[in-house]
Structures are given as C-alpha cells and as structure tokens.
Enzyme design. Structure first.
Site, mmCIF file in Angstrom:
data_model
loop_
_atom_site.group_PDB
_atom_site.id
_atom_site.type_symbol
_atom_site.label_atom_id
_atom_site.label_comp_id
_atom_site.label_asym_id
_atom_site.label_seq_id
_atom_site.Cartn_x
_atom_site.Cartn_y
_atom_site.Cartn_z
ATOM 1 C CG ASN A 9 43.253 -24.134 92.749
ATOM 2 O OD1 ASN A 9 42.564 -25.156 92.715
ATOM 3 N ND2 ASN A 9 43.272 -23.239 91.778
ATOM 4 C CE LYS A 12 47.056 -23.554 90.323
ATOM 5 N NZ LYS A 12 48.019 -22.502 90.668
ATOM 6 C CG ASP A 69 53.494 -18.441 88.832
ATOM 7 O OD1 ASP A 69 52.524 -18.175 89.559
ATOM 8 O OD2 ASP A 69 54.029 -17.593 88.094
ATOM 9 C CG PHE A 152 40.207 -22.309 85.831
ATOM 10 C CD1 PHE A 152 40.694 -23.543 85.455
ATOM 11 C CD2 PHE A 152 41.113 -21.311 86.175
ATOM 12 C CE1 PHE A 152 42.075 -23.794 85.426
ATOM 13 C CE2 PHE A 152 42.488 -21.553 86.160
ATOM 14 C CZ PHE A 152 42.960 -22.796 85.780
ATOM 15 C CE1 TYR A 154 42.353 -13.571 81.450
ATOM 16 C CE2 TYR A 154 43.895 -14.971 82.663
ATOM 17 C CZ TYR A 154 43.307 -13.730 82.448
ATOM 18 O OH TYR A 154 43.665 -12.664 83.231
ATOM 19 N NE ARG A 181 47.724 -25.748 86.887
ATOM 20 C CZ ARG A 181 46.830 -25.084 86.172
ATOM 21 N NH1 ARG A 181 45.841 -25.708 85.578
ATOM 22 N NH2 ARG A 181 46.908 -23.780 86.054
HETATM 23 P P1 IMP Z 1 48.286 -19.100 89.493
HETATM 24 O O1 IMP Z 1 49.150 -20.059 88.723
HETATM 25 O O2 IMP Z 1 47.339 -19.841 90.387
HETATM 26 O O3 IMP Z 1 49.067 -18.025 90.120
HETATM 27 O O4 IMP Z 1 47.333 -18.321 88.512
HETATM 28 C C1 IMP Z 1 47.383 -18.440 87.174
HETATM 29 C C2 IMP Z 1 46.301 -17.652 86.490
HETATM 30 O O5 IMP Z 1 46.499 -17.883 85.103
HETATM 31 C C3 IMP Z 1 44.893 -18.133 86.788
HETATM 32 O O6 IMP Z 1 44.266 -17.371 87.749
HETATM 33 C C4 IMP Z 1 44.215 -17.957 85.438
HETATM 34 O O7 IMP Z 1 43.853 -16.627 85.274
HETATM 35 C C5 IMP Z 1 45.313 -18.213 84.446
HETATM 36 N N1 IMP Z 1 45.364 -19.643 84.062
HETATM 37 C C6 IMP Z 1 46.331 -20.546 84.356
HETATM 38 N N2 IMP Z 1 46.047 -21.757 83.861
HETATM 39 C C7 IMP Z 1 44.853 -21.628 83.242
HETATM 40 C C8 IMP Z 1 44.019 -22.555 82.554
HETATM 41 O O8 IMP Z 1 44.283 -23.761 82.421
HETATM 42 N N3 IMP Z 1 42.870 -22.037 82.050
HETATM 43 C C9 IMP Z 1 42.509 -20.749 82.186
HETATM 44 N N4 IMP Z 1 43.239 -19.850 82.842
HETATM 45 C C10 IMP Z 1 44.415 -20.281 83.366
#
Ligand code: IMP
Length: 196
Positions: A9, A12, A69, A152, A154, A181
């Site tokens: 990503n 990130k 995560d 992005f 939610y 984050r």
């Molecule tokens: P990962 O950490 O990339 O495995 O995915 C985390 C998932 O949690 C994302 O795909 C979103 O669905 C959700 N998510 C994590 N952080 C955020 C945020 O800051 N805003 C909205 N959704 C989030």
C-alpha cells in the site's frame, strides 16, 4: 539505516516515510526490496498479525522489517469486523456496500451504544531477534449515513465526537494527528529513537 515496510500500500508507505524521515531511516517497500513471500495472517489480534507479517518478511530478506495491521471494532457487534475488516463481506466488495451493511446492522441502536474504534498495531522485527510492538486506537461512533470524501474504507461512517464530524471529512493532516495509524507510527518512532 534501512527498514523494509511489509505492505503493498503506497499510502501507508508515504505516511511511514514522513514520520521517520528525520531519524535518517530509509523506508523501502517489499516490492522495492524484491521480496515476494506468502504471508498467512492467522493471528487472533492486530498485534499478532503485524508480528507475523514482520517476522516472515524479516526472515526472507534479513533486513529490519516493520509492518502494520489495522481495522474497525464496533462494540454493538461484539467487535466486528475487527481483524477481518479488509475481508468483511469479501475483499472485492465496495466500501459503500460494506458501510451500508454495518449501518443497517446497527438499526435501532441508540447513539451511546454505537461506540467503535479504529485500531492499529505496528511491529518492528530485527534480524537479531529483537521485536518492538505498539498498538493505538482512534475512538468514535458509527453514524447513520456516509459522509465526507476523504480517507478510505470505513471513514465515511466513522463519526469523530472530538471533531464534530465524520473521519472522511477530516483533512489528511487532521486525521493523521489523531488517528490510530498516526499515533501508532509516532509511538513506534519513539521506541526506535530509544534503541538507535
Ligand atoms: P490492513 O491493515 O491493510 O490489513 O487493513 C485494514 C482494513 O481496516 C482496511 O482495509 C480498512 O477496511 C480498515 N481500516 C483501517 N484503517 C482505516 C482507516 O483509517 N479508515 C478506514 N478504514 C480503515
């Protein structure tokens, strides 16, 4: 010093680079480092999954590796979607559909019981076996509709009481200052500063 960040990503990566830049740390993506490993994220918590990713990539490349995560926990749904946030209703389902589904599942739930939080765990694993982890949250409530164009996932249904608006209505800088984050990255930065 170089750190591999275990993600594909770009968003990130940009955030991580901005936060550790002045420590003289160069951050490379797995792709830049030419690493392609299968990671089975079968942990039961955000922190376990972050550690699994960082350990796997560190082992594959022999470099200091960081990973994160994250996800959304809704109290009235027993913490769902939690560690399954990205996979909720299927990885390819649009967030508009996921968001509307969550709002529907909360039908009749009053404001004070709509509490939720974004969680972010970050792990940093060194080739010599040292491991650092941190976990931070961003507290809010699930709203009744989608609002805002920023962010992005939610963000459009996540109401932030301290700001009086939805997370998707915050500028990237405003969100970064209070988000799970942003806080977790700054906490990890402080831990790295201590040992470097
Ligand atoms: P990962 O950490 O990339 O495995 O995915 C985390 C998932 O949690 C994302 O795909 C979103 O669905 C959700 N998510 C994590 N952080 C955020 C945020 O800051 N805003 C909205 N959704 C989030």
């Amino acid at each position: 010093m170089k750190i591999i960040f275990a993600t594909g990503n770009q968003g990130k990566l940009r955030e991580v680079r901005a936060i550790v830049a002045d420590l003289g740390i160069e951050v490379e993506s797995m792709k830049d480092a030419g690493i392609d490993v299968d990671i089975v994220e079968d942990g039961k918590t955000f922190a376990e999954n972050a550690l699994i990713k960082a350990r796997t990539v560190c082992k594959a490349c022999g470099e200091v590796t960081m990973s994160d995560d994250s996800g959304l926990e809704i109290d009235a749904l027993g913490g769902e979607p939690g560690i399954y946030s990205a996979r909720y209703m299927g990885e390819d389902t649009s967030y508009h559909i996921k968001n509307m589904n969550l709002v529907e599942r909360l039908e009749g739930v009053p404001d004070e019981k709509r509490t939720a939080r974004f969680v972010c765990a970050i792990a940093c694993v060194f080739p010599d076996g040292r491991e650092l982890t941190c976990r931070e949250t961003f507290e809010g409530r699930i709203g009744y509709e989608e609002k805002g164009e920023n962010g992005f996932g939610y963000d459009p249904i996540f109401y932030v009481p301290e700001k009086g608006c939805y997370s998707a209505e915050l500028s990237p800088e405003e969100k970064n200052a209070i988000s799970h984050r942003g806080k977790a990255l700054r906490a990890m930065r402080a831990k790295l500063e201590e040992i470097l």
